[in-house]
Design an enzyme around this catalytic site. Structure first.
Site, mmCIF file in Angstrom:
data_model
loop_
_atom_site.group_PDB
_atom_site.id
_atom_site.type_symbol
_atom_site.label_atom_id
_atom_site.label_comp_id
_atom_site.label_asym_id
_atom_site.label_seq_id
_atom_site.Cartn_x
_atom_site.Cartn_y
_atom_site.Cartn_z
ATOM 1 N N GLU A 88 0.811 -1.220 0.000
ATOM 2 C CA GLU A 88 0.000 0.000 0.000
ATOM 3 C C GLU A 88 0.848 1.276 0.000
ATOM 4 O O GLU A 88 0.372 2.326 -0.430
ATOM 5 C CB GLU A 88 -0.974 -0.030 1.196
ATOM 6 C CG GLU A 88 -2.021 -1.129 1.029
ATOM 7 C CD GLU A 88 -2.903 -1.369 2.247
ATOM 8 O OE1 GLU A 88 -4.107 -1.601 2.075
ATOM 9 O OE2 GLU A 88 -2.379 -1.370 3.382
ATOM 10 N N ASP A 90 -11.758 -6.621 -2.903
ATOM 11 C CA ASP A 90 -12.582 -7.846 -2.820
ATOM 12 C C ASP A 90 -13.962 -7.457 -2.295
ATOM 13 O O ASP A 90 -14.179 -6.302 -1.935
ATOM 14 C CB ASP A 90 -11.927 -8.860 -1.871
ATOM 15 C CG ASP A 90 -11.757 -8.284 -0.463
ATOM 16 O OD1 ASP A 90 -10.683 -7.735 -0.177
ATOM 17 O OD2 ASP A 90 -12.723 -8.338 0.322
HETATM 18 N N1 ADE Z 1 -9.100 -5.384 3.498
HETATM 19 C C1 ADE Z 1 -9.351 -5.711 2.223
HETATM 20 N N2 ADE Z 1 -10.332 -6.623 2.141
HETATM 21 C C2 ADE Z 1 -10.712 -6.880 3.406
HETATM 22 C C3 ADE Z 1 -11.673 -7.758 3.973
HETATM 23 N N3 ADE Z 1 -12.438 -8.543 3.214
HETATM 24 N N4 ADE Z 1 -11.790 -7.788 5.329
HETATM 25 C C4 ADE Z 1 -11.007 -7.005 6.097
HETATM 26 N N5 ADE Z 1 -10.080 -6.172 5.606
HETATM 27 C C5 ADE Z 1 -9.935 -6.114 4.270
#
Ligand code: ADE
Length: 238
Positions: free
Chosen positions: A12, A200
């Site tokens: 990041e 996601d």
């Molecule tokens: N950061 C990126 N995706 C995430 C997720 N599904 N749960 C927690 N932190 C995240």
């Protein structure tokens, strides 16, 4: 001016550090409390960049060090998140309106979920920084969503947990650091904002999606963070 930029993972912050190197900005490094802080000079201004490591405690350490040790006057968080809102898809960019901790539960004593006495369930990001972000987005033609971010020390990868966080907190995205940075900045009276690009959908395939899109989504957020610095008066030729 001293601005701190925090990411959770090395992926990041790397696009940011590389961008400053590419621009030929003088860079120094300092190790403190288990993290490496990059101090980068941009003309008369300075930017401090570090990745905290994953989770609320690590991010709180980094935010505290940036403010109390390095004297950062504003904090920007840049990274990725799981999308909860149906219309958020991988690569979309979100800025937090307010943040909460979905894993705080002292309801046994009658408190609402996410609430800690003498604190608050939600902490709002700085209105001026958020307004500037929207101005920047308009200027460069980038779509920027604003929404509620829920943080917790859990990677959310199930429809049921996702639905629960939406129901309890009205959250649009989930991640593991933002709310702790909000708590620290709020305690010190330092303006902050949180940028997250979606990696996601916090569902059953979140782990696979995260691995696939972490780097590309992190770059989306990092690129926008650079534009934000420029708008804050940093002499960046982007
Ligand atoms: N950061 C990126 N995706 C995430 C997720 N599904 N749960 C927690 N932190 C995240």
């Amino acid at each position: 001016m001293k601005v701190g930029i925090i990411g959770a993972m090395v992926e990041e912050v790397t696009p940011l550090i590389e961008a400053f190197r590419g621009l030929g900005c003088p860079t120094a490094q300092e190790n403190l409390g288990g993290n490496t802080y990059y101090k980068i000079s941009v003309g008369a201004n300075e930017v401090y960049i570090a990745y905290s490591k994953i989770g609320k405690v690590h991010a709180a350490i980094t935010a505290s060090v940036m403010i109390a040790h390095f004297g950062c006057e504003k904090i920007l968080f840049s990274g990725v998140a799981g999308g909860l809102a149906k219309d958020l898809k991988v690569g979309d960019l979100l800025i937090a309106s307010k943040l909460c901790q979905h894993d705080v539960d002292i309801s046994a004593f009658g408190h609402p979920l996410g609430f800690i006495p003498e604190s608050a369930t939600f902490i709002a990001a700085d209105a001026e920084l958020n307004a500037l972000a929207h101005k920047v987005a308009k200027l460069i033609g980038k779509e920027l969503r604003e929404g509620v971010i829920a943080s917790g020390d859990q990677f959310i990868a199930s429809e049921s947990k996702k639905a629960w966080i939406i129901k309890e907190f009205g959250a649009d995205a989930v991640e593991m650091e933002g709310a702790s940075v909000a708590v620290v900045c709020n305690a010190f009276g330092v303006p902050f904002c949180v940028f997250r690009s979606i990696s996601d959908s916090a569902d059953g395939s979140a782990d696979v999606s995260f691995d696939e899109f972490l780097e590309s989504a992190a770059k989306v957020s990092a690129q926008f963070t650079l534009q934000m610095l420029k708008a804050l008066g940093y002499a960046l030729e982007l």
